[in-house]
Design a protein around this motif. Structure first.
Motif, PDB file in Angstrom:
ATOM      1  N   LYS A   1       0.815  -4.868   5.492  1.00  0.00           N
ATOM      2  CA  LYS A   1       1.165  -3.446   5.510  1.00  0.00           C
ATOM      3  C   LYS A   1       2.556  -3.173   4.941  1.00  0.00           C
ATOM      4  CE  LYS A   1      -1.651  -2.484   9.626  1.00  0.00           C
ATOM      5  NZ  LYS A   1      -1.647  -1.973  11.024  1.00  0.00           N
ATOM      6  N   ASN A   2       3.231  -4.224   4.449  1.00  0.00           N
ATOM      7  CA  ASN A   2       4.611  -4.071   3.946  1.00  0.00           C
ATOM      8  C   ASN A   2       5.488  -3.324   4.955  1.00  0.00           C
ATOM      9  OD1 ASN A   2       4.173  -5.431   1.516  1.00  0.00           O
ATOM     10  ND2 ASN A   2       3.537  -3.570   0.453  1.00  0.00           N
ATOM     11  N   THR A   3       5.367  -3.721   6.191  1.00  0.00           N
ATOM     12  CA  THR A   3       6.057  -3.036   7.276  1.00  0.00           C
ATOM     13  C   THR A   3       6.916  -4.016   8.065  1.00  0.00           C
ATOM     14  OG1 THR A   3       4.270  -1.416   7.475  1.00  0.00           O
ATOM     15  CG2 THR A   3       5.754  -1.633   9.350  1.00  0.00           C
TER      16      THR A   3
ATOM     17  N   VAL B   1       8.144   1.274   6.601  1.00  0.00           N
ATOM     18  CA  VAL B   1       7.072   0.960   5.667  1.00  0.00           C
ATOM     19  C   VAL B   1       7.585   1.053   4.238  1.00  0.00           C
ATOM     20  CG1 VAL B   1       4.770   1.563   4.879  1.00  0.00           C
ATOM     21  CG2 VAL B   1       5.399   1.941   7.264  1.00  0.00           C
TER      22      VAL B   1
ATOM     23  N   GLN C   1      10.323   4.050   4.350  1.00  0.00           N
ATOM     24  CA  GLN C   1      10.294   5.142   5.321  1.00  0.00           C
ATOM     25  C   GLN C   1      10.437   4.575   6.720  1.00  0.00           C
ATOM     26  OE1 GLN C   1       9.996   8.612   4.677  1.00  0.00           O
ATOM     27  NE2 GLN C   1      10.558   8.723   6.843  1.00  0.00           N
TER      28      GLN C   1
ATOM     29  N   THR D   1       5.070  -2.098  -5.034  1.00  0.00           N
ATOM     30  CA  THR D   1       5.555  -3.219  -4.211  1.00  0.00           C
ATOM     31  C   THR D   1       4.737  -4.455  -4.541  1.00  0.00           C
ATOM     32  OG1 THR D   1       4.129  -2.491  -2.404  1.00  0.00           O
ATOM     33  CG2 THR D   1       6.419  -1.773  -2.325  1.00  0.00           C
TER      34      THR D   1
ATOM     35  N   SER E   1       6.532   1.493   0.423  1.00  0.00           N
ATOM     36  CA  SER E   1       5.379   2.022  -0.308  1.00  0.00           C
ATOM     37  C   SER E   1       5.738   2.224  -1.774  1.00  0.00           C
ATOM     38  CB  SER E   1       4.918   3.335   0.319  1.00  0.00           C
ATOM     39  OG  SER E   1       5.942   4.306   0.245  1.00  0.00           O
TER      40      SER E   1
END
Length: 120
Positions: A74-76, A22, A4, A27, A24
């Motif tokens: 945060k996988n961001t 991000v 996203q 993952t 989600s």
């Protein structure tokens, strides 16, 4: 797996924007992450990439103006864009190479894109 992206918008030349993306869902592991863009009437092109150990790579056209970074917890992935030019106008797409579960396979996933318009 979903990516996203957010943070696009309209900005004047010389201005700044920060994009976020991000990952989600499933993952298990996230490897390389990056940003691509597609301007009007143009092919999609690489903007910047970053590895899981934060090694970065940039297109020549954005070096010194854009900075890619990531927060692994945060996988961001982020894209800080400064000194924006009209030619930076494009839809910006994030992607990531992800292993969804421990027994799956690595695959590249794409976000939905966020519009960046640089205009006075």
């Amino acid at each position: 797996v979903q990516l996203q992206a957010s943070g696009g918008g309209l900005v004047q030349p010389g201005g700044s924007l920060r994009l976020s993306c991000v990952a989600s869902g499933s993952t298990f592991k996230v490897n390389d992450m990056g940003w691509y863009r597609q301007g009007p009437g143009k092919q999609r092109e690489l903007v910047a990439t970053i590895t899981s150990s934060s090694s970065t790579n940039y297109a020549d056209s954005v070096k010194g103006r854009f900075t890619i970074s990531r927060d692994n917890a945060k996988n961001t992935v982020y894209l800080e864009m400064n000194s924006l030019k009209p030619e930076d106008t494009a839809v910006y797409y994030c992607n990531a190479v992800i292993l969804p579960t421990y027994n799956s396979i690595w695959a590249r996933y794409w976000g939905q894109g966020t519009q960046v318009t640089v205009s006075s």
